[in-house]
Design an enzyme around this catalytic site. Sequence first.
Site, mmCIF file in Angstrom:
data_model
loop_
_atom_site.group_PDB
_atom_site.id
_atom_site.type_symbol
_atom_site.label_atom_id
_atom_site.label_comp_id
_atom_site.label_asym_id
_atom_site.label_seq_id
_atom_site.Cartn_x
_atom_site.Cartn_y
_atom_site.Cartn_z
ATOM 1 N N ASP A 174 8.154 14.164 -43.670
ATOM 2 C CA ASP A 174 8.896 13.250 -42.817
ATOM 3 C C ASP A 174 10.061 12.630 -43.569
ATOM 4 O O ASP A 174 10.303 12.921 -44.733
ATOM 5 C CB ASP A 174 7.980 12.180 -42.208
ATOM 6 C CG ASP A 174 7.361 11.260 -43.254
ATOM 7 O OD1 ASP A 174 7.970 11.048 -44.315
ATOM 8 O OD2 ASP A 174 6.260 10.734 -42.994
ATOM 9 N N LYS A 218 10.698 11.103 -38.166
ATOM 10 C CA LYS A 218 11.151 10.285 -37.046
ATOM 11 C C LYS A 218 12.364 9.479 -37.486
ATOM 12 O O LYS A 218 12.398 8.935 -38.574
ATOM 13 C CB LYS A 218 10.034 9.356 -36.584
ATOM 14 C CG LYS A 218 8.754 10.087 -36.193
ATOM 15 C CD LYS A 218 7.642 9.105 -35.911
ATOM 16 C CE LYS A 218 6.355 9.826 -35.543
ATOM 17 N NZ LYS A 218 5.824 10.626 -36.661
ATOM 18 N N MET A 244 8.402 -1.907 -40.973
ATOM 19 C CA MET A 244 9.276 -1.321 -39.947
ATOM 20 C C MET A 244 9.655 -2.323 -38.860
ATOM 21 O O MET A 244 9.636 -2.004 -37.677
ATOM 22 C CB MET A 244 8.602 -0.092 -39.318
ATOM 23 C CG MET A 244 8.186 0.970 -40.325
ATOM 24 S SD MET A 244 7.096 2.240 -39.623
ATOM 25 C CE MET A 244 5.577 1.301 -39.352
#
Length: 517
Positions: free
Chosen positions: A35, A57, A172
């Site tokens: 990722d 992502k 996040m």
Amino acid sequence: MAGKVYLVGAGPGDARLITVKGWECIQLGDVIVYDRLASPRLLGLMKPGAQKIYVGKLPDRHTMKQEEINQLLVDLALEGKTVVRLKGGDPTIFGRVGEEAGLLRKHGISYEIIPGITSAISVPAYAGIPVTHRDMASSLSIITGHESPDKLDKSIHWDKVTNATGTLIFMMGVAKIGYISEQLMKHGKSPSTPVALIRWGTRAEQDTLVSTLADIEAKVKAANFQPPAVIVVGEVVNQREQLKWAEDMPLFGKRILVTRARAQASSLVHRIEELGGEPYEFPVIQTVVPTDEPTKRQITEAFARLPEYDWVFFTSVNGVEYFFTHLKEQGKDVRSLFKARIAAVGPATAAALRTHGIEAEQIEGPFQAEGLLEAFEQDLQAGQNVFLPRGDLARSWLPEKLRELGLEVTEADLYQTVLAANAQDDELLKLLEERAIHAITFTSSSTVTFFLEALRQMGVENPLSLLEGVTIAVIGPLTGETATQAGLNVSFMAEKATIESLIQSLCDWKQSSAVTS
């Protein structure tokens, strides 16, 4: 027979912060599923022929839905492959490893969960913030900040979280910082509570923003502070001014491309790391033993005359190593050089000879052929025999000058320099396009030539345009001349043709750029 899946935590970004077991798993994998938060450098550990699949992502879109990732791991394993799922940080902390492992178990596929260093702790540490402190915080909470406000309210009991622990770590949550700070103040946190946001912690882009709950949203907007970032709330943030260390390192914030052959890159890579920079390895050259018959005959004839030579001039480490390779293959002994004076160009070449039990005469001037001739010109006599064990790209200047002085010169191309196998790197192209490579180091003319060729083979029509604005650092005048002739704008050259001198030049450049910025 089904394969096996390793669910590996890659750590926070700095490639060296992966665990030893995680490092080993990457080297075993037939397929690496990775990722956005995994260090690109870790992909360089892949074994030849391994496949890599990006499933990361981005803030505004998902390359692949989580359910599709889960199924991908199953499908690859059912093909009998060893699969490494490389996830940023630790896979058990908001890494959705439970979903991936659950589907693997449902299909009877063997798997292992390899813990990683979570960014919740490591990123603040790189910013000089310990998440606990005996006098300030004896506990911490790690909380997701990625969901929408309504989902946050369902998953977070703000009244309990706000007052339950000393330090709050939000993962996040940059886009929701206003709502998060509002809820914390609403449920009892003082508006003056310190807050830190650390973006891309442990990597070259690391950036830290410090404020209070009352002001943090305005500061984030004013600075256009973008994710990914870790949010730290609590009195421990005040430790940063005393304990910050990463930003003070000489090469902090600089991602430096290393182009030399992988076998020789380690010393440069390690020094960049030691000084706080982020090396990116892209070896563009490799050396191989010649296989064509004319060159093989040339080598055999040159080694048959070893007892005749009055001089042997070694001009590179590769020349030394390949000399002893051919010496062994031909069943000869270094004692055949009993008559010869052996000289080395540069300390690295001399050190390479020393590992083989030879203390060479070393030049003091410029570490190139001109310096060698200048150092020994008074001792060279017409009629003497000189052996030059070199590579196929060596310049003709030295043998020509020696012949002009009346010496008999035997040259042998002991190795050939070629474009490195698999010199393909989509991650590098992305970094160059984003201007995220801050400097490129060239340690020989061949690294310049083959680097530009590698870019062309990767589909870059105009490599010079792609490299515009990137700092170009070269190790010596010959490399600088090659770079200039190729159209590159050389930023600086090492004072001496050594790795340590090149490193010092990089540190001086970083310091000067910090002063002017």
